[in-house]
Design an enzyme around this catalytic site. Structure first.
Site, PDB file in Angstrom:
ATOM      1  N   SER A 201      40.711  46.649  41.379  1.00  0.00           N
ATOM      2  CA  SER A 201      40.180  45.952  40.220  1.00  0.00           C
ATOM      3  C   SER A 201      41.158  44.914  39.699  1.00  0.00           C
ATOM      4  CB  SER A 201      39.857  46.968  39.119  1.00  0.00           C
ATOM      5  OG  SER A 201      38.851  46.463  38.272  1.00  0.00           O
ATOM      6  N   GLY A 238      36.137  43.956  41.727  1.00  0.00           N
ATOM      7  CA  GLY A 238      37.520  43.506  41.694  1.00  0.00           C
ATOM      8  C   GLY A 238      37.700  42.089  41.176  1.00  0.00           C
ATOM      9  N   GLY A 275      32.025  44.686  38.153  1.00  0.00           N
ATOM     10  CA  GLY A 275      31.963  45.380  36.875  1.00  0.00           C
ATOM     11  C   GLY A 275      32.701  44.569  35.832  1.00  0.00           C
ATOM     12  N   CYS A 342      47.242  60.269  14.287  1.00  0.00           N
ATOM     13  CA  CYS A 342      48.578  60.733  13.897  1.00  0.00           C
ATOM     14  C   CYS A 342      49.531  60.809  15.077  1.00  0.00           C
ATOM     15  CB  CYS A 342      48.472  62.088  13.218  1.00  0.00           C
ATOM     16  SG  CYS A 342      47.518  61.986  11.710  1.00  0.00           S
ATOM     17  N   TYR A 371      36.217  48.649  30.526  1.00  0.00           N
ATOM     18  CA  TYR A 371      37.159  49.775  30.542  1.00  0.00           C
ATOM     19  C   TYR A 371      37.843  49.964  29.192  1.00  0.00           C
ATOM     20  CZ  TYR A 371      36.331  49.006  35.499  1.00  0.00           C
ATOM     21  OH  TYR A 371      35.727  48.836  36.711  1.00  0.00           O
TER      22      TYR A 371
HETATM   23  C1  LIG Z   1      34.907  50.636  39.342  1.00  0.00           C
HETATM   24  C2  LIG Z   1      34.135  50.252  40.541  1.00  0.00           C
HETATM   25  C3  LIG Z   1      33.545  48.980  40.654  1.00  0.00           C
HETATM   26  C4  LIG Z   1      33.773  47.889  39.640  1.00  0.00           C
HETATM   27  O1  LIG Z   1      34.999  47.301  39.853  1.00  0.00           O
HETATM   28  P1  LIG Z   1      35.504  46.033  38.987  1.00  0.00           P
HETATM   29  O2  LIG Z   1      36.896  45.863  39.426  1.00  0.00           O
HETATM   30  O3  LIG Z   1      35.342  46.405  37.571  1.00  0.00           O
HETATM   31  O4  LIG Z   1      34.647  44.881  39.381  1.00  0.00           O
HETATM   32  C5  LIG Z   1      32.775  48.717  41.753  1.00  0.00           C
HETATM   33  N1  LIG Z   1      32.587  49.639  42.708  1.00  0.00           N
HETATM   34  C6  LIG Z   1      33.109  50.863  42.653  1.00  0.00           C
HETATM   35  C7  LIG Z   1      32.850  51.836  43.736  1.00  0.00           C
HETATM   36  C8  LIG Z   1      33.916  51.214  41.567  1.00  0.00           C
HETATM   37  O5  LIG Z   1      34.470  52.430  41.517  1.00  0.00           O
END
Ligand SMILES: *Cc1c(COP(=O)(O)O)cnc(C)c1O
Length: 402
Positions: A201, A238, A275, A342, A371
């Site tokens: 990622s 990623g 993602g 705390c 995230y």
């Molecule tokens: C977390 C994940 C993603 C998303 O990755 P990003 O780096 O946020 O784009 C895609 N595929 C799998 C299998 C993941 O675990």
């Protein structure tokens, strides 16, 4: 905003409308939202979700984008992407349940968790999600009894120690071991429909994508010799976004990936699982100063959200978010932003220069969609931030947690 008494959450059930011409992330909008809904807030902008999706889709023509729910599994994001024609990448029963509730067709979804319990497989199959990812022989064998109604991809590991989160350390089959898995699948009379990988990622650069695509293409030729007909290549997620440090524009980042994909057979279906790229720029965190203290010459500001909440990505995702105070600029002082709990680890940033803040002043964290809220907890019983999802000034009605 000095000495402002914060309004209680949700004064009435009438949703607030913002001027559609106004950016929901502009200072004026943020102040409106806090006046109405209190603090802390986690504000999602559907228009930014759409913009990110379209930009990545344009940079990767012909690639079917499956939004990975993990970084921001919120209904507003899924509904927005669904309307754009996106596909979805699921990994858990909760994610299957969420897309089911939002009426996303199961054919638009793949299940990519490489390690699954039988119940996880059954839950996905029961909804109609039938494409899965495996990375070892035990996982392959779990599908023997479902072989007539499941489709499998093998996840291949390509290490990227320079990515923010190297996702090939924990999952994926070494490229050298992939032919053995193909062979075992053939022996078990199971078809492998393709390969997948995730270079890590917030990838540092596109070189690993290009290398992985070429390597997968070779492995597919080996598979064909064993009687498989792999027709899918899943290039994972990623794709990087700007945080404090800027990254390569996505068009430039994807150019070598496009070039590598050109070498594949035109019949190959290529999919990706972005993602972060879609979610990160699409949400902000808004917190307010609960209290302050001058310690060792620095102003400590205690906010109503922190490392155990929306800023949890600073721990789990190793990210540092751009933060700003919504106050007029003035003389700057060495300042610390701390979360409400705390625990002494709950400090967002110890080395900031900020104008002197008052109780109730607002702090905005940007690029906080991925995230962050997803991994927030309610440690010390500080509730997670209220999520507001906006689209063109309109508050989307589903304010449920997911
Ligand atoms: C977390 C994940 C993603 C998303 O990755 P990003 O780096 O946020 O784009 C895609 N595929 C799998 C299998 C993941 O675990």
């Amino acid at each position: 905003m000095a000495e402002t008494v914060l309004s209680p959450r949700s004064v009435t059930d009438e949703p607030l409308e913002l001027d559609p011409a106004l950016d929901p992330f502009a200072h004026e909008s943020i102040k409106h939202l806090v006046t109405r809904y209190g603090s802390p807030l986690f504000v999602i902008d559907a228009e930014r979700v759409r913009r990110q999706y379209r930009r990545l889709a344009a940079a990767l023509p012909g690639v079917d984008l499956h939004y990975a729910l993990k970084p921001l599994p919120h209904s507003s994001v899924i509904n927005t992407l669904h309307a754009e024609g996106a596909y979805f990448d699921l990994a858990t029963n909760g994610e299957v349940e969420l897309v089911r509730r939002l009426k996303v067709a199961p054919e638009r979804c793949i299940h990519t968790h490489p390690i699954k319990r039988d119940g996880d497989i059954r839950t996905a199959l029961a909804y109609g999600v039938n494409r899965f990812v495996i990375d070892n022989s035990d996982e392959l064998r779990k599908f023997v009894k479902y072989r007539n109604r499941s489709s499998l991809l093998i996840r291949v590991s390509f290490r990227s120690p320079e990515a923010r989160c190297d996702l090939s350390r924990k999952f994926g089959c070494e490229p050298e071991a992939v032919p053995d898995l193909f062979r075992l699948a053939a022996d078990l009379r199971m078809k492998i429909d393709g390969l997948s990988f995730h270079v890590g990622s917030q990838a540092a650069g596109p070189a690993m994508f290009a290398e992985a695509i070429a390597r997968c293409s070779e492995l597919m030729r080996v598979a064909a010799q064993m009687g498989h007909t792999p027709g899918i290549l899943d290039i994972g997620g990623g794709f990087p976004v700007d945080y404090l440090q800027r990254c390569m524009p996505i068009e430039e980042f994807c150019a070598p990936i496009r070039a590598a994909l050109k070498e594949l057979s035109p019949a190959m279906r290529v999919i990706a699982e972005p993602g972060r790229y879609i979610a990160a720029p699409a949400a902000i965190s808004v917190t307010s100063v609960m209290g302050r203290a001058l310690r060792d010459g620095r102003w400590w500001y205690y906010l109503d959200d922190g490392l155990y909440g929306s800023y949890s990505g600073q721990v789990y995702d190793h990210a540092t978010y751009p933060v700003e105070a919504l106050v007029p600029t003035g003389e700057m002082y060495p300042s610390v932003l701390a979360g409400p709990t705390c625990d002494s680890i709950d400090v967002i940033n110890e080395h900031l220069e900020l104008p002197k803040l008052d109780l109730g002043d607002l702090i905005v964290g940007r690029a906080m969609g991925a995230y962050t809220w997803a991994s927030a907890s309610e440690f010390n019983f500080f509730p997670r931030a209220t999520v507001l999802a906006l689209d063109g000034g309109r508050l989307l009605t589903d304010r449920s947690r997911r």
